[in-house]
Design a protein around this motif. Structure first.
Motif, PDB file in Angstrom:
ATOM      1  N   GLU A 178      59.751  36.612  51.847  1.00  0.00           N
ATOM      2  CA  GLU A 178      61.001  35.991  51.759  1.00  0.00           C
ATOM      3  C   GLU A 178      61.310  34.975  52.905  1.00  0.00           C
TER       4      GLU A 178
ATOM      5  N   ARG B  59      56.395  42.128  49.244  1.00  0.00           N
ATOM      6  CA  ARG B  59      57.787  41.011  49.070  1.00  0.00           C
ATOM      7  C   ARG B  59      58.045  40.545  50.187  1.00  0.00           C
TER       8      ARG B  59
ATOM      9  N   PHE C   2      46.936  40.895  47.252  1.00  0.00           N
ATOM     10  CA  PHE C   2      48.324  39.978  47.257  1.00  0.00           C
ATOM     11  C   PHE C   2      47.623  38.178  47.695  1.00  0.00           C
ATOM     12  N   ASP C   3      48.036  37.640  47.263  1.00  0.00           N
ATOM     13  CA  ASP C   3      47.609  36.535  47.313  1.00  0.00           C
ATOM     14  C   ASP C   3      49.342  36.123  47.562  1.00  0.00           C
ATOM     15  N   VAL C   4      49.403  34.757  48.374  1.00  0.00           N
ATOM     16  CA  VAL C   4      51.122  34.275  48.655  1.00  0.00           C
ATOM     17  C   VAL C   4      50.749  33.008  49.094  1.00  0.00           C
ATOM     18  N   GLN C   5      51.323  32.070  48.225  1.00  0.00           N
ATOM     19  CA  GLN C   5      50.998  30.289  48.743  1.00  0.00           C
ATOM     20  C   GLN C   5      52.794  30.379  50.054  1.00  0.00           C
TER      21      GLN C   5
ATOM     22  N   ARG D  91      63.335  34.252  47.862  1.00  0.00           N
ATOM     23  CA  ARG D  91      61.885  35.185  47.532  1.00  0.00           C
ATOM     24  C   ARG D  91      60.736  33.980  47.558  1.00  0.00           C
ATOM     25  N   VAL D  92      59.694  34.076  47.599  1.00  0.00           N
ATOM     26  CA  VAL D  92      58.293  33.644  47.651  1.00  0.00           C
ATOM     27  C   VAL D  92      57.962  34.562  47.113  1.00  0.00           C
ATOM     28  N   MET D  93      57.160  35.353  47.416  1.00  0.00           N
ATOM     29  CA  MET D  93      56.879  36.587  45.848  1.00  0.00           C
ATOM     30  C   MET D  93      57.513  37.898  46.138  1.00  0.00           C
ATOM     31  N   ASP D  94      57.504  38.716  45.362  1.00  0.00           N
ATOM     32  CA  ASP D  94      58.513  40.391  45.260  1.00  0.00           C
ATOM     33  C   ASP D  94      57.536  40.945  44.244  1.00  0.00           C
ATOM     34  N   GLU D  95      56.094  41.827  44.608  1.00  0.00           N
ATOM     35  CA  GLU D  95      55.241  41.981  43.702  1.00  0.00           C
ATOM     36  C   GLU D  95      54.342  43.344  43.439  1.00  0.00           C
TER      37      GLU D  95
END
Length: 161
Positions: free
Chosen positions: A158, A156, A49-52, A28-32
């Motif tokens: 991943e 999400r 959403f922001d994802v790094q 998982r990198v992000m799951d919001e």
């Protein structure tokens, strides 16, 4: 006696940390998810959403997260996805149709009481063009305004295996 208590608490703390860290999702990198006010999702209310992304050489899987109540009156939902970030040209939004129920009316999501949860892939083995922060905005694209019985919307990202 104090030493026994101290050792007991230390062991309990260690077990708790081990259990919690063992439950993490390594891909998982992000799951919001973000709640939709009053379960009414209006046009123009883009969920952001922001994802790094630290490693553009890695492939990623991207998913829509969605929770609807049993009162949702459609078997699908149309959504617009806006994406921007390093190395991406400005583009028009991409429109997606998510199937939420079978032709017989049976919900396809995971149910709990009167709530149904979905995690639907929309881009698999995707490679981001560069390292940096990517911005995603999700907007409902149905006829109803507001669209009722939407509990929350999420994203999400991943690492693909």
């Amino acid at each position: 006696m104090k030493l026994v208590k101290l050792l007991s608490y230390s062991l309990l703390g260690y077990l708790l940390i081990t259990t919690v860290s063992g439950c993490t999702d390594p891909g998982r990198v992000m799951d919001e998810n973000k709640s939709v006010a009053n379960h009414n999702w209006s046009y123009g209310n883009k969920i952001k959403f922001d994802v790094q992304i630290d490693d553009p050489a890695v492939a990623y899987n991207l998913y829509f997260n969605l929770r609807v109540t049993a009162n949702y009156k459609y078997s699908n939902i149309f959504m617009l996805l806006y994406q921007s970030g390093p190395g991406l040209k400005k583009t028009t939004p991409t429109r997606f149709e998510l199937k939420l129920a079978s032709p017989t009316g049976e919900w396809l999501g995971k149910g709990s009481g009167s709530m149904y949860s979905y995690q639907i892939p929309f881009n698999t083995n995707y490679r981001f063009p560069a390292k940096g922060v990517y911005h995603f905005e999700i907007e409902q694209n149905m006829r109803d305004n507001p669209l009722r019985s939407i509990n929350d919307v999420g994203l999400r990202v991943e690492k693909a295996e």
